[in-house]
Design a protein around this motif. Structure first.
Motif, PDB file in Angstrom:
ATOM      1  N   UNK A   1      -3.875  31.577   3.075  1.00  0.00           N
ATOM      2  CA  UNK A   1      -3.352  32.918   3.369  1.00  0.00           C
ATOM      3  C   UNK A   1      -2.714  33.582   2.341  1.00  0.00           C
ATOM      4  N   UNK A   2      -3.967  34.802   2.292  1.00  0.00           N
ATOM      5  CA  UNK A   2      -3.931  35.712   0.835  1.00  0.00           C
ATOM      6  C   UNK A   2      -2.927  35.953   0.050  1.00  0.00           C
ATOM      7  N   UNK A   3      -1.966  36.511   0.824  1.00  0.00           N
ATOM      8  CA  UNK A   3      -0.725  37.040   0.159  1.00  0.00           C
ATOM      9  C   UNK A   3       0.469  35.797  -0.593  1.00  0.00           C
ATOM     10  N   UNK A   4       0.304  34.225   0.243  1.00  0.00           N
ATOM     11  CA  UNK A   4       0.593  33.582  -0.255  1.00  0.00           C
ATOM     12  C   UNK A   4       0.129  32.325  -1.361  1.00  0.00           C
ATOM     13  N   UNK A   5      -1.414  33.305  -1.030  1.00  0.00           N
ATOM     14  CA  UNK A   5      -2.771  31.372  -1.409  1.00  0.00           C
ATOM     15  C   UNK A   5      -2.129  30.351  -1.500  1.00  0.00           C
ATOM     16  N   UNK A   6      -2.241  30.331  -0.493  1.00  0.00           N
ATOM     17  CA  UNK A   6      -2.232  28.935   0.323  1.00  0.00           C
ATOM     18  C   UNK A   6      -2.608  28.438   1.407  1.00  0.00           C
ATOM     19  N   UNK A   7      -2.848  26.929   2.419  1.00  0.00           N
ATOM     20  CA  UNK A   7      -3.869  27.025   2.810  1.00  0.00           C
ATOM     21  C   UNK A   7      -3.052  27.160   4.266  1.00  0.00           C
ATOM     22  N   UNK A   8      -3.393  26.743   4.943  1.00  0.00           N
ATOM     23  CA  UNK A   8      -2.231  26.788   6.247  1.00  0.00           C
ATOM     24  C   UNK A   8      -2.923  26.242   7.360  1.00  0.00           C
TER      25      UNK A   8
ATOM     26  N   UNK B   1       1.426  -0.942   0.069  1.00  0.00           N
ATOM     27  CA  UNK B   1      -0.140  -0.054   0.048  1.00  0.00           C
ATOM     28  C   UNK B   1       0.795   1.067   0.230  1.00  0.00           C
ATOM     29  N   UNK B   2       0.664   2.414  -1.190  1.00  0.00           N
ATOM     30  CA  UNK B   2       1.977   3.198  -0.711  1.00  0.00           C
ATOM     31  C   UNK B   2       0.567   4.013   0.061  1.00  0.00           C
ATOM     32  N   UNK B   3       1.768   4.905   1.056  1.00  0.00           N
ATOM     33  CA  UNK B   3       0.803   5.767   2.141  1.00  0.00           C
ATOM     34  C   UNK B   3       0.907   6.808   1.273  1.00  0.00           C
ATOM     35  N   UNK B   4       0.799   7.874   1.117  1.00  0.00           N
ATOM     36  CA  UNK B   4       0.243   9.094   1.495  1.00  0.00           C
ATOM     37  C   UNK B   4       0.783  10.123   2.464  1.00  0.00           C
ATOM     38  N   UNK B   5      -0.052   9.918   3.226  1.00  0.00           N
ATOM     39  CA  UNK B   5       0.081   9.917   4.422  1.00  0.00           C
ATOM     40  C   UNK B   5      -0.308  11.821   4.641  1.00  0.00           C
ATOM     41  N   UNK B   6      -0.965  12.317   4.150  1.00  0.00           N
ATOM     42  CA  UNK B   6      -0.947  13.878   3.961  1.00  0.00           C
ATOM     43  C   UNK B   6      -2.328  13.865   3.448  1.00  0.00           C
ATOM     44  N   UNK B   7      -2.620  14.945   3.312  1.00  0.00           N
ATOM     45  CA  UNK B   7      -4.792  15.239   2.092  1.00  0.00           C
ATOM     46  C   UNK B   7      -3.792  15.708   0.706  1.00  0.00           C
TER      47      UNK B   7
ATOM     48  N   UNK C   1      -1.473  19.093   5.271  1.00  0.00           N
ATOM     49  CA  UNK C   1      -1.084  19.096   3.907  1.00  0.00           C
ATOM     50  C   UNK C   1       0.368  19.343   3.250  1.00  0.00           C
ATOM     51  N   UNK C   2       0.806  19.601   3.909  1.00  0.00           N
ATOM     52  CA  UNK C   2       2.386  19.795   3.108  1.00  0.00           C
ATOM     53  C   UNK C   2       3.042  18.486   3.901  1.00  0.00           C
ATOM     54  N   UNK C   3       2.993  18.580   5.736  1.00  0.00           N
ATOM     55  CA  UNK C   3       3.783  17.959   6.151  1.00  0.00           C
ATOM     56  C   UNK C   3       3.195  16.542   6.156  1.00  0.00           C
ATOM     57  N   UNK C   4       4.288  15.328   6.288  1.00  0.00           N
ATOM     58  CA  UNK C   4       3.845  14.086   6.056  1.00  0.00           C
ATOM     59  C   UNK C   4       2.953  13.061   7.114  1.00  0.00           C
ATOM     60  N   UNK C   5       1.647  13.313   7.583  1.00  0.00           N
ATOM     61  CA  UNK C   5       1.836  12.324   9.414  1.00  0.00           C
ATOM     62  C   UNK C   5       2.647  11.442   8.880  1.00  0.00           C
ATOM     63  N   UNK C   6       2.938  10.425  11.033  1.00  0.00           N
ATOM     64  CA  UNK C   6       3.511   9.755  11.222  1.00  0.00           C
ATOM     65  C   UNK C   6       2.328   8.374  11.048  1.00  0.00           C
ATOM     66  N   UNK C   7       1.293   9.066  11.985  1.00  0.00           N
ATOM     67  CA  UNK C   7      -0.165   8.195  12.651  1.00  0.00           C
ATOM     68  C   UNK C   7      -1.093   9.170  11.229  1.00  0.00           C
ATOM     69  N   UNK C   8      -1.621   8.085  11.796  1.00  0.00           N
ATOM     70  CA  UNK C   8      -3.786   7.570   9.974  1.00  0.00           C
ATOM     71  C   UNK C   8      -4.057   9.185  11.279  1.00  0.00           C
ATOM     72  N   UNK C   9      -5.023   9.639  10.121  1.00  0.00           N
ATOM     73  CA  UNK C   9      -5.323  11.325  10.939  1.00  0.00           C
ATOM     74  C   UNK C   9      -6.835  10.923   9.515  1.00  0.00           C
ATOM     75  N   UNK C  10      -8.295  11.599   9.971  1.00  0.00           N
ATOM     76  CA  UNK C  10      -9.220  11.710   9.414  1.00  0.00           C
ATOM     77  C   UNK C  10      -8.842  13.699   9.027  1.00  0.00           C
ATOM     78  N   UNK C  11     -10.229  13.768   7.856  1.00  0.00           N
ATOM     79  CA  UNK C  11     -10.130  14.453   7.260  1.00  0.00           C
ATOM     80  C   UNK C  11     -11.456  15.200   7.065  1.00  0.00           C
TER      81      UNK C  11
END
Length: 417
Positions: A372-379, A206-212, A395-405
Motif C-alpha cells: 500500500x503506497x499510502x501506508x507503506x505497508x504490505x497487505x 517451542x515459541x509459536x510466532x504464527x506469522x511471517x 503478516x500481522x494476523x497470527x494464524x491458528x494453523x501452520x502455513x508456508x510462505x
C-alpha cells in the motif's frame, strides 16, 4: 342410554383435544422453520467468516467427538453437492482472470546489476502450458500459465505463474487453481500456527510466532495453508530444529534440505536423511509419487483424503507438488473437488509427486502480497475470489494453523522499477 353417554363423552374429549393438536402442529412448524432458518444462517456465516467454520466444528468436536463431526461434515457436503448437481448442471466452466494476448511473452529488465549483488544468476522461468484438463470441458485459457508480477518490479522475470483447471466432467464448478513457483529463486519457510499442529509430546517447548517475521515482510511473495490438525491423522512437523509432531512412516512428506533442495515423498523413503532436513510437514499418503497415482484413488477408496465410505467427498481442498526435476513447486487450492480430481489436476499441471494439505471451506487459501503506497505497508490479496482471507493474513494476523510462505532468494538483486 349408556352407549349414547359414552359416545357424547368421546365427542367432547375429541373436541377438547382438537385445539391442543392444532397448537402442537403450529408449534412444530414454527420450531422446524426456526431451526431451518438458524441452520441456513449458520451455513451462510460459515461460508462468509473465516473464523466461524473452525469455531462451529471445534465446538461440536468437543461435545460429540471427532468421528461424529466427520460424519456430519460428509453428510452436509453430500447434500450440498446434490443440490449443486441439480441447480448448476447447465453451468459452463468459469474463468477467473484475463489471460494476456501473448501469455508466453516475457519482458526482461535490462537494468545493470552490481557485481557484488550477483549472488544468484538470472534464470528464465516459464512452465510449459499443460492445456485444459478436459478439452471438451473448460473455461477460456484453462491450462495457460499467467505470470504473477510484483507491481514494484514489473520488468523482472516472474517468480510465480498461475493457471486454472476444470478436471471434473460431472461438475463444471469443480475448480483447481494452481500456482507454479520457481524453486531456484525462492526460499520456502514453514510456520507453526498458534494452536496447530499441537505437539504430540507435552514436554516440547517451542515459541509459536504464527506469522511471517518482520525481516521477511518486504520480500515475501506468497503464503499458503499447511496441513491437518494433529488430531486428524497425527501428521508430523519439524520446524526450527524442533519436532512438534513425530513423523508417520507412510505419510507423504514435504521436506526442505540444508542444500536448498526440496522433496515430496513417503516418509519411509526420506527418513534416512532426516538430519539433513531444515524442516518437514506431513500429509496423508502421497496422491502421486514418482509419477504414479496412489491405488486408493483408482479404486475409489478415498477415505484417507477426506472421503465418505461410498465415494470421495466434494469439498474445498489444497495440495503441493513437485516437478520431475524438483525445480518447480506447484501449490493448489480448489472449489468443489474430489480427491481424485485434485490429484489428476496437479499431475496434469506438471507435478509428479503430490501431497494433499488441509481441506474444508475455511482452511485452503493462497495469498499474494502488495504494498500500500499510502501506508507503506504490505497487505495480503487473494489468488482468486471467494476464498477466506484478510489483508493482515499471515503478516500481522497470527494464524491458528501452520502455513508456508515464499520469499525471493536473491533479495539484494531486485530489479529497479
Amino acid at each position: 342410554m349408556s352407549q349414547s353417554i359414552s359416545a357424547a363423552a368421546r365427542r367432547s374429549r375429541n373436541t377438547k383435544r382438537a385445539p391442543a393438536r392444532r397448537r402442537f402442529w403450529r408449534a412444530s412448524v414454527v420450531t422446524l422453520a426456526t431451526l431451518g432458518g438458524a441452520a441456513a444462517a449458520l451455513w451462510v456465516a460459515v461460508h462468509r467468516y473465516d473464523w466461524m467454520g473452525p469455531l462451529v466444528a471445534n465446538t461440536l468436536r468437543s461435545i460429540v467427538g471427532v468421528d461424529a463431526v466427520a460424519k456430519l461434515e460428509d453428510v452436509t457436503y453430500a447434500i450440498e453437492d446434490g443440490v449443486n448437481r441439480m441447480t448448476r448442471r447447465h453451468d459452463a466452466p468459469k474463468a477467473y482472470w484475463a489471460v494476456p494476448a501473448v501469455a508466453t511473452a516475457q519482458k526482461k529488465d535490462t537494468t545493470p546489476i552490481e557485481a557484488s549483488a550477483r549472488d544468484v544468476p538470472l534464470l528464465e522461468f516459464r512452465p510449459r502450458d499443460p492445456g485444459p484438463a478436459l478439452k471438451q470441458w473448460s473455461a477460456p485459457a484453462d491450462g495457460v500459465w499467467v505470470p504473477i508480477r510484483d507491481s514494484r518490479y514489473p520488468r523482472e522475470e516472474p517468480f510465480l505463474y498461475k493457471t486454472l483447471l476444470h478436471p471434473d466432467a460431472n461438475r463444471s464448478w469443480s475448480e483447481v487453481f494452481v500456482v507454479a513457483l520457481d524453486v531456484r529463486r525462492i526460499d520456502l519457510y514453514v510456520v507453526a500456527g498458534s494452536q496447530e499442529p499441537k505437539s504430540d509430546d507435552p514436554k516440547t517447548v517451542y515459541e509459536r510466532r504464527a506469522r511471517i517475521p518482520d525481516e521477511h515482510q518486504a520480500t515475501v511473495l506468497a503464503a499458503f495453508n499447511g496441513g491437518f490438525m494433529t488430531e486428524h491423522g497425527g501428521y508430523g512437523m519439524k520446524v526450527d530444529n524442533v519436532v512438534l509432531v513425530h513423523p508417520k512412516p507412510t505419510a507423504c512428506t514435504l521436506a526442505l534440505y540444508k542444500d536448498g533442495s526440496m522433496r515430496i515423498a513417503s516418509w519411509s523413503k526420506l527418513s534416512a536423511n532426516e538430519a539433513e532436513m531444515l524442516w518437514y510437514r506431513q500429509a496423508p499418503q502421497c496422491m502421486y509419487e514418482a509419477g504414479k497415482i496412489h491405488p486408493g484413488l483408482i479404486a475409489g477408496g478415498g477415505l484417507k483424503w477426506g472421503a465418505t465410505l461410498d465415494g470421495d467427498t466434494v469439498i474445498r481442498r489444497s495440495a503441493v507438488g513437485l516437478s520431475a526435476d524438483r525445480q518447480v513447486l506447484y501449490v493448489s487450492i480448489t472449489n468443489h473437488t474430489t480427491a481424485r480430481a485434485l490429484a489428476d489436476a496437479m499431475h496434469h499441471a506438471g507435478a509428479v509427486d503430490v501431497a494433499q494439505m488441509d481441506v474444508n471451506w475455511s482452511y485452503p487459501k493462497f495469498v499474494l502480497f502488495e504494498t500500500e503506497a499510502a501506508a507503506d505497508k504490505r497487505k495480503a490479496v487473494a489468488l482468486a475470489s471467494g476464498f477466506e482471507f484478510s489483508e493482515d493474513e499471515y503478516i500481522r494476523k497470527r494464524a491458528r494453523r501452520d502455513f508456508f510462505y515464499a520469499v525471493r532468494r536473491d533479495s539484494t538483486r531486485q530489479a529497479k522499477p
